[in-house]
Design a protein around this motif. Sequence first.
Motif, mmCIF file in Angstrom:
data_model
loop_
_atom_site.group_PDB
_atom_site.id
_atom_site.type_symbol
_atom_site.label_atom_id
_atom_site.label_comp_id
_atom_site.label_asym_id
_atom_site.label_seq_id
_atom_site.Cartn_x
_atom_site.Cartn_y
_atom_site.Cartn_z
ATOM 1 N N ARG A 1 19.203 -1.297 15.139
ATOM 2 C CA ARG A 1 19.549 -0.050 15.832
ATOM 3 C C ARG A 1 19.734 1.036 14.774
ATOM 4 N NH1 ARG A 1 20.734 0.503 21.074
ATOM 5 N NH2 ARG A 1 21.408 -1.285 22.278
ATOM 6 N N ALA A 2 19.619 2.268 15.205
ATOM 7 C CA ALA A 2 19.905 3.393 14.315
ATOM 8 C C ALA A 2 21.365 3.380 13.891
ATOM 9 C CB ALA A 2 19.570 4.703 15.015
ATOM 10 N N SER A 3 22.207 2.750 14.706
ATOM 11 C CA SER A 3 23.649 2.735 14.468
ATOM 12 C C SER A 3 24.148 1.450 13.808
ATOM 13 C CB SER A 3 24.375 2.914 15.809
ATOM 14 O OG SER A 3 23.900 1.987 16.772
ATOM 15 N N THR A 4 23.244 0.584 13.361
ATOM 16 C CA THR A 4 23.652 -0.662 12.708
ATOM 17 C C THR A 4 24.644 -0.349 11.587
ATOM 18 O OG1 THR A 4 21.519 -1.663 13.188
ATOM 19 C CG2 THR A 4 22.811 -2.668 11.429
ATOM 20 N N PRO A 5 25.783 -1.069 11.550
ATOM 21 C CA PRO A 5 26.777 -0.771 10.514
ATOM 22 C C PRO A 5 26.255 -1.047 9.109
ATOM 23 C CG PRO A 5 27.505 -2.612 11.901
ATOM 24 C CD PRO A 5 26.192 -2.155 12.429
ATOM 25 N N LEU A 6 26.727 -0.241 8.186
ATOM 26 C CA LEU A 6 26.405 -0.430 6.775
ATOM 27 C C LEU A 6 27.453 -1.354 6.161
ATOM 28 C CD1 LEU A 6 25.485 3.250 5.833
ATOM 29 C CD2 LEU A 6 23.954 1.391 6.537
ATOM 30 N N PRO A 7 27.142 -1.990 5.037
ATOM 31 C CA PRO A 7 28.082 -2.935 4.433
ATOM 32 C C PRO A 7 29.449 -2.334 4.095
ATOM 33 C CG PRO A 7 25.911 -3.199 3.453
ATOM 34 C CD PRO A 7 25.849 -1.985 4.348
ATOM 35 N N ASP A 8 29.493 -1.034 3.781
ATOM 36 C CA ASP A 8 30.779 -0.427 3.412
ATOM 37 C C ASP A 8 31.611 0.013 4.626
ATOM 38 O OD1 ASP A 8 29.131 1.714 4.130
ATOM 39 O OD2 ASP A 8 29.991 3.057 2.622
ATOM 40 N N ALA A 9 31.099 -0.214 5.840
ATOM 41 C CA ALA A 9 31.835 0.160 7.054
ATOM 42 C C ALA A 9 31.562 -0.870 8.159
ATOM 43 C CB ALA A 9 31.446 1.561 7.502
ATOM 44 N N PRO A 10 32.028 -2.115 7.957
ATOM 45 C CA PRO A 10 31.718 -3.168 8.923
ATOM 46 C C PRO A 10 32.341 -2.916 10.294
ATOM 47 C CG PRO A 10 33.353 -3.934 7.339
ATOM 48 C CD PRO A 10 32.897 -2.573 6.871
ATOM 49 N N ALA A 11 31.641 -3.384 11.319
ATOM 50 C CA ALA A 11 32.101 -3.206 12.697
ATOM 51 C C ALA A 11 33.422 -3.920 12.960
ATOM 52 C CB ALA A 11 31.034 -3.702 13.666
ATOM 53 N N GLU A 12 33.683 -4.980 12.257
ATOM 54 C CA GLU A 12 34.900 -5.775 12.497
ATOM 55 C C GLU A 12 36.172 -5.034 12.085
ATOM 56 O OE1 GLU A 12 32.356 -6.984 10.351
ATOM 57 O OE2 GLU A 12 31.304 -7.733 12.128
ATOM 58 N N ASP A 13 36.041 -4.046 11.225
ATOM 59 C CA ASP A 13 37.192 -3.262 10.777
ATOM 60 C C ASP A 13 37.472 -2.182 11.833
ATOM 61 O OD1 ASP A 13 39.018 -1.505 9.590
ATOM 62 O OD2 ASP A 13 38.063 -1.614 7.618
ATOM 63 N N ALA A 14 38.564 -2.332 12.563
ATOM 64 C CA ALA A 14 38.896 -1.428 13.667
ATOM 65 C C ALA A 14 39.164 0.002 13.217
ATOM 66 C CB ALA A 14 40.092 -1.968 14.447
ATOM 67 N N ARG A 15 39.226 0.237 11.904
ATOM 68 C CA ARG A 15 39.404 1.612 11.404
ATOM 69 C C ARG A 15 38.076 2.354 11.307
ATOM 70 N NH1 ARG A 15 41.518 1.105 5.934
ATOM 71 N NH2 ARG A 15 40.029 -0.586 5.962
ATOM 72 N N ASN A 16 36.964 1.632 11.483
ATOM 73 C CA ASN A 16 35.636 2.240 11.456
ATOM 74 C C ASN A 16 35.233 2.566 12.894
ATOM 75 O OD1 ASN A 16 35.588 1.843 8.690
ATOM 76 N ND2 ASN A 16 34.598 -0.152 8.876
#
Length: 194
Positions: free
Chosen positions: A96-111
């Motif tokens: 996806r265009a929105s696939t998370p980058l390594p420095d902002a993983p989806a699992e981190d609720a602050r992202n």
Amino acid sequence: MNRPGFDVKPLTPERWSDLEDLFGPQGPCYGCWCNHFRMPQRLRKPLLGDGARQLFEDRVKKGPPPGVLAYADGKAVGWLQVGPRVDVPEWNNPHRASTPLPDAPAEDARNWAASCFFVRRGFRGRGVTGALIEGAVAFARESGARLIEAAAMDNEEKRSAEGLYVGAESTLLRAGFVEVARQKPGRPLLRLVL
């Protein structure tokens, strides 16, 4: 969370009827009710319309607020779904265009993700989206987010209002977002570090 002419507030259960009025009886985007990025298509498609509305109402009642509403003269005129990436799992899929980058993983609720925009007809092109973004940034800061990302459309002048449900690149850039990746043509991944 105010911009001249607009008041932006988190969508709490008390404001549900304002969202219903904004979206109309069918709901935006073919009856999606902002569930597009919340579940796979095979689960979402049979729910379009009333099922999707009920699912999203239940989400709003459960909390925390899944986004912000913009008001003009007490009437909801815009919506931005914004919150932790983990709340919109389909937004995080690979390819996806929105696939998370390594420095902002989806699992981190602050992202956080600014995933869906909607502006009432008659108010488009009047600064509602900018007000929504400002309100979303304030809401994210108050909620402890470290960043917000959006996978906007470029060349937005060639897109329909429905096609811009992911946001317009130019508006997000004016709000201070910067491009951090381009994983699909025409869809920059933009980020604002809070």
